[in-house]
Design a protein around this motif. Structure first.
Motif, PDB file in Angstrom:
ATOM      1  N   LEU A  49     -19.775 -54.806 -49.437  1.00  0.00           N
ATOM      2  CA  LEU A  49     -19.074 -53.933 -50.386  1.00  0.00           C
ATOM      3  C   LEU A  49     -19.808 -52.616 -50.551  1.00  0.00           C
ATOM      4  O   LEU A  49     -19.180 -51.548 -50.626  1.00  0.00           O
ATOM      5  N   VAL A  50     -21.135 -52.674 -50.608  1.00  0.00           N
ATOM      6  CA  VAL A  50     -21.930 -51.447 -50.727  1.00  0.00           C
ATOM      7  C   VAL A  50     -21.661 -50.526 -49.538  1.00  0.00           C
ATOM      8  O   VAL A  50     -21.503 -49.316 -49.691  1.00  0.00           O
ATOM      9  N   ARG A  51     -21.576 -51.117 -48.347  1.00  0.00           N
ATOM     10  CA  ARG A  51     -21.347 -50.303 -47.142  1.00  0.00           C
ATOM     11  C   ARG A  51     -19.930 -49.745 -47.106  1.00  0.00           C
ATOM     12  O   ARG A  51     -19.737 -48.560 -46.805  1.00  0.00           O
ATOM     13  N   MET A  52     -18.932 -50.546 -47.438  1.00  0.00           N
ATOM     14  CA  MET A  52     -17.559 -50.098 -47.274  1.00  0.00           C
ATOM     15  C   MET A  52     -17.135 -49.123 -48.363  1.00  0.00           C
ATOM     16  O   MET A  52     -16.214 -48.328 -48.153  1.00  0.00           O
ATOM     17  N   LEU A  97     -26.839 -52.094 -42.005  1.00  0.00           N
ATOM     18  CA  LEU A  97     -25.406 -51.824 -42.174  1.00  0.00           C
ATOM     19  C   LEU A  97     -25.113 -50.335 -42.186  1.00  0.00           C
ATOM     20  O   LEU A  97     -24.036 -49.904 -41.755  1.00  0.00           O
ATOM     21  N   ASP A  98     -26.051 -49.537 -42.673  1.00  0.00           N
ATOM     22  CA  ASP A  98     -25.846 -48.084 -42.686  1.00  0.00           C
ATOM     23  C   ASP A  98     -25.785 -47.507 -41.282  1.00  0.00           C
ATOM     24  O   ASP A  98     -25.252 -46.399 -41.089  1.00  0.00           O
ATOM     25  N   THR A  99     -26.353 -48.211 -40.292  1.00  0.00           N
ATOM     26  CA  THR A  99     -26.301 -47.700 -38.924  1.00  0.00           C
ATOM     27  C   THR A  99     -24.967 -47.992 -38.247  1.00  0.00           C
ATOM     28  O   THR A  99     -24.681 -47.434 -37.192  1.00  0.00           O
ATOM     29  N   LEU A 100     -24.151 -48.854 -38.832  1.00  0.00           N
ATOM     30  CA  LEU A 100     -22.867 -49.207 -38.233  1.00  0.00           C
ATOM     31  C   LEU A 100     -21.845 -48.118 -38.491  1.00  0.00           C
ATOM     32  O   LEU A 100     -21.808 -47.521 -39.572  1.00  0.00           O
ATOM     33  N   SER A 101     -20.992 -47.871 -37.521  1.00  0.00           N
ATOM     34  CA  SER A 101     -19.965 -46.839 -37.637  1.00  0.00           C
ATOM     35  C   SER A 101     -18.903 -47.245 -38.659  1.00  0.00           C
ATOM     36  O   SER A 101     -18.370 -48.368 -38.604  1.00  0.00           O
TER      37      SER A 101
END
Length: 267
Positions: free
Chosen positions: A126-129, A227-231
């Motif tokens: 959730l933080v990432r999205m 997760l921050d490195t994911l597109s």
């Protein structure tokens, strides 16, 4: 009199120079163009001072229908986002080694312990999205929906009485949103605050070995960084998420993974 004439000529020359440069005027360290100002500074921005992405611009119609409780137009179709959300939740459940969590953190092998570990991974997703604008926030809602559907089905498969299961779900919902608040505060603060959030929510205030908290704090930090490195585009279209192991030889070896492959429909 001659001095006044020379001063007037200098001002006129400066005015012509500013016009020929497209309206730029420099004075007292500030550069202005019409109503805009740009200031030069040598101050280095820290992580907390870094510029945040601007809010997604939406039209008046979208704001009205969303104020009424409806969902406005999104970047991708809702069907694609729901499929990606289901896949992302599935990654939280199937790609996490729950047995390793139970053994290393000395947690009982129960439905509630499973939910607490799954809840932690769902929160990190959730933080990432939420960084992906309105479309990402819509995906967050469906991830949470998938989680509650799964918890209810697992309870039924385990043979839990429907009345007891209903009460347990009510308690889980309350604890879930309290945990989100605590984890959000922890990830934005230092390790002491994050450790306190993990102690309250993941360990249920029952952790006698501080090394377990240290392990989980390191785990959460490296997962969020990973997760921050994911597109963002790939996450919205595929929902595929990979997790770093709980214990590894080099926790700082965060490498950018290869982009997932999907077809024209985002599958």
């Amino acid at each position: 009199m001659a001095a006044l004439v020379r001063a007037a000529r200098r001002k006129a020359c400066q005015f012509r120079l500013s016009k020929s440069c497209g309206g730029w005027i420099q004075a007292n360290g500030a550069i202005t163009q019409q109503n805009r100002s740009f200031y030069n500074t040598n101050k280095h921005l820290s992580a907390k001072d870094s510029l945040q992405p601007s809010e997604e611009k939406v039209g008046a119609f979208t704001r009205i229908i969303e104020a009424m409780g409806f969902t406005g137009p999104l970047k991708y179709s809702r069907w694609k986002i729901k499929v990606a959300a289901l896949r992302m939740y599935t990654c939280c459940v199937e790609k996490t080694d729950y047995e390793e969590f139970f053994n290393r953190c000395q947690m009982p092998d129960t439905l509630n312990s499973w939910f607490l570990v799954a809840q932690l991974h769902v929160w990190m997703c959730l933080v990432r999205m939420k960084q992906e604008g309105r479309t990402g926030k819509y995906m967050c809602r469906y991830i949470v929906h998938c989680m509650w559907e799964d918890v209810e089905q697992r309870g039924k498969v385990m043979g839990i009485n429907s009345v007891v299961l209903k009460e347990d779900l009510k308690s889980m919902v309350e604890n879930f949103y309290a945990a989100l608040f605590g984890y959000d505060e922890g990830i934005l603060s230092d390790d002491h605050v994050l450790a306190a959030a993990l102690w309250r929510n993941l360990f249920n205030r029952n952790c006698e070995d501080p090394r377990h908290l240290e392990l989980l704090v390191e785990y959460v930090r490296k997962q969020v960084q990973h997760l921050d490195t994911l597109s963002g585009e790939d996450l919205l279209l595929t929902g595929e998420v990979s997790w770093r192991p709980l214990v590894e030889s080099n926790a700082h070896s965060i490498l950018k993974p290869l982009s997932p492959v999907y077809n024209d429909e985002g599958l």
